[in-house]
Write a protein that holds these residues in place. Structure first.
Motif, short mmCIF file in Angstrom:
data_model
loop_
_atom_site.label_atom_id
_atom_site.label_comp_id
_atom_site.label_asym_id
_atom_site.label_seq_id
_atom_site.Cartn_x
_atom_site.Cartn_y
_atom_site.Cartn_z
N LYS A 1 0.84 -1.06 -0.03
CA LYS A 1 0.00 -0.17 -0.09
C LYS A 1 0.84 1.35 -0.09
CE LYS A 1 -4.02 2.15 2.36
NZ LYS A 1 -4.88 2.08 3.42
N GLY A 2 2.14 1.10 0.71
CA GLY A 2 2.82 2.21 0.73
C GLY A 2 3.92 2.52 -0.71
N GLY A 3 3.48 1.82 -1.65
CA GLY A 3 3.95 2.02 -2.92
C GLY A 3 5.20 1.47 -3.23
N CYS A 4 5.49 -0.17 -2.98
CA CYS A 4 6.47 -0.74 -3.42
C CYS A 4 6.89 -0.79 -4.68
CB CYS A 4 6.46 -2.44 -2.73
SG CYS A 4 5.53 -3.34 -3.65
N LYS A 5 7.99 -0.66 -5.04
CA LYS A 5 8.31 -0.44 -6.59
C LYS A 5 9.49 -1.53 -6.75
CE LYS A 5 7.29 4.24 -6.71
NZ LYS A 5 7.82 5.40 -6.39
N SER A 6 9.62 -2.10 -8.02
CA SER A 6 10.66 -3.13 -8.14
C SER A 6 12.12 -2.38 -8.47
CB SER A 6 10.36 -3.88 -9.62
OG SER A 6 10.52 -2.82 -10.70
N ALA A 7 13.20 -3.13 -8.39
CA ALA A 7 14.36 -2.55 -8.47
C ALA A 7 14.36 -1.68 -9.82
CB ALA A 7 15.45 -3.28 -8.35
N GLU A 8 13.74 -2.44 -10.73
CA GLU A 8 14.04 -1.88 -12.14
C GLU A 8 13.33 -0.52 -12.22
OE1 GLU A 8 12.67 -4.94 -11.92
OE2 GLU A 8 14.59 -6.03 -12.14
N GLU A 9 12.15 -0.48 -11.31
CA GLU A 9 11.10 0.83 -11.50
C GLU A 9 11.95 1.94 -10.74
OE1 GLU A 9 7.55 -0.35 -9.71
OE2 GLU A 9 6.58 -1.05 -11.61
N GLU A 10 12.65 1.42 -9.78
CA GLU A 10 13.26 2.75 -8.75
C GLU A 10 14.54 3.14 -9.54
OE1 GLU A 10 14.26 1.18 -5.06
OE2 GLU A 10 12.07 1.08 -4.48
N ALA A 11 15.20 2.11 -10.41
CA ALA A 11 16.32 2.83 -11.20
C ALA A 11 15.94 3.68 -12.20
CB ALA A 11 17.15 1.45 -11.73
N ARG A 12 14.89 3.17 -12.93
CA ARG A 12 14.15 4.18 -13.90
C ARG A 12 13.80 5.39 -13.60
NH1 ARG A 12 9.97 1.24 -15.24
NH2 ARG A 12 11.24 -0.60 -16.12
N GLU A 13 13.28 5.63 -11.85
CA GLU A 13 12.87 6.90 -11.76
C GLU A 13 14.05 7.57 -11.39
OE1 GLU A 13 10.09 6.50 -8.28
OE2 GLU A 13 8.56 5.70 -9.47
N ARG A 14 15.10 7.05 -10.91
CA ARG A 14 16.14 7.85 -10.47
C ARG A 14 17.06 8.33 -11.82
NH1 ARG A 14 17.01 3.69 -6.93
NH2 ARG A 14 18.80 2.53 -8.48
N ARG A 15 16.92 7.38 -12.91
CA ARG A 15 17.36 7.98 -14.23
C ARG A 15 16.58 9.12 -14.80
NH1 ARG A 15 16.54 3.59 -17.08
NH2 ARG A 15 17.74 2.06 -15.62
#
Length: 168
Positions: free
Chosen positions: A84-98
């Motif tokens: 519910k807190g918005g878990c994201k896959s490692a790929e999604e987090e890397a994409r957002e940082r990029r």
């Protein structure tokens, strides 16, 4: 002079030694002497394994607060809060940082270690497009990047083909 009422007896039947500073097992809650204080010498006590926290099914990341030794109701509650807190896959987090480091100008999409934020339009640009005239800045009314501690804002104004820096 004996102190029979002080201390506890070791839970091992073959030991039964009276210890004045007994060790209480955190798992089975029995008292043991200094010789038998470790899990491998306890009677009817299985030590908890050094199990890692359970992994989230969506992002495959370990979730703190979960353990195979805790109840399934507790684990499900913690995992549900994680999702519910918005878990994201490692790929999604890397994409957002990029994406946060990409230049917003047209098809540039260059990524750099330092990203420049425009104070007028609020978008982020690379070192080539950081100046308003280089990225065809269209100021947003009431928007833009926040100014630094000084509160001084500067704007590049194009008057008759000549760019001037004007303090606002």
């Amino acid at each position: 002079m004996e102190f029979y009422d002080v201390g506890k007896h070791c839970a091992r039947p073959d030991c039964n030694q009276q210890d004045y500073l007994p060790f209480t097992c955190t798992h089975c809650r029995k008292n043991y002497c200094a010789t038998h204080k470790f899990f491998d010498s306890h009677v009817d006590c299985t030590p908890p394994s050094a199990a890692a926290p359970l992994a989230c099914l969506a992002c495959r990341q370990p979730v703190n607060g979960t353990s195979p030794h805790l109840t399934s109701v507790h684990n499900e509650r913690v995992l549900a809060a994680h999702v519910k807190g918005g878990c994201k896959s490692a790929e999604e987090e890397a994409r957002e940082r990029r994406k946060a480091k990409e230049c917003a100008f047209g098809r540039c999409r260059r990524t750099e270690g330092v990203v420049f934020g425009c104070r007028e339009c609020g978008l982020r640009y690379c070192s080539t497009h950081r100046i308003g005239t280089d990225h065809a800045c269209k100021p947003v009314v009431g928007g833009g990047m926040k100014t630094g501690g000084s509160g001084v804002r500067a704007t590049v104004v194009n008057v008759k083909g000549v760019s001037k820096l004007v303090s606002a």
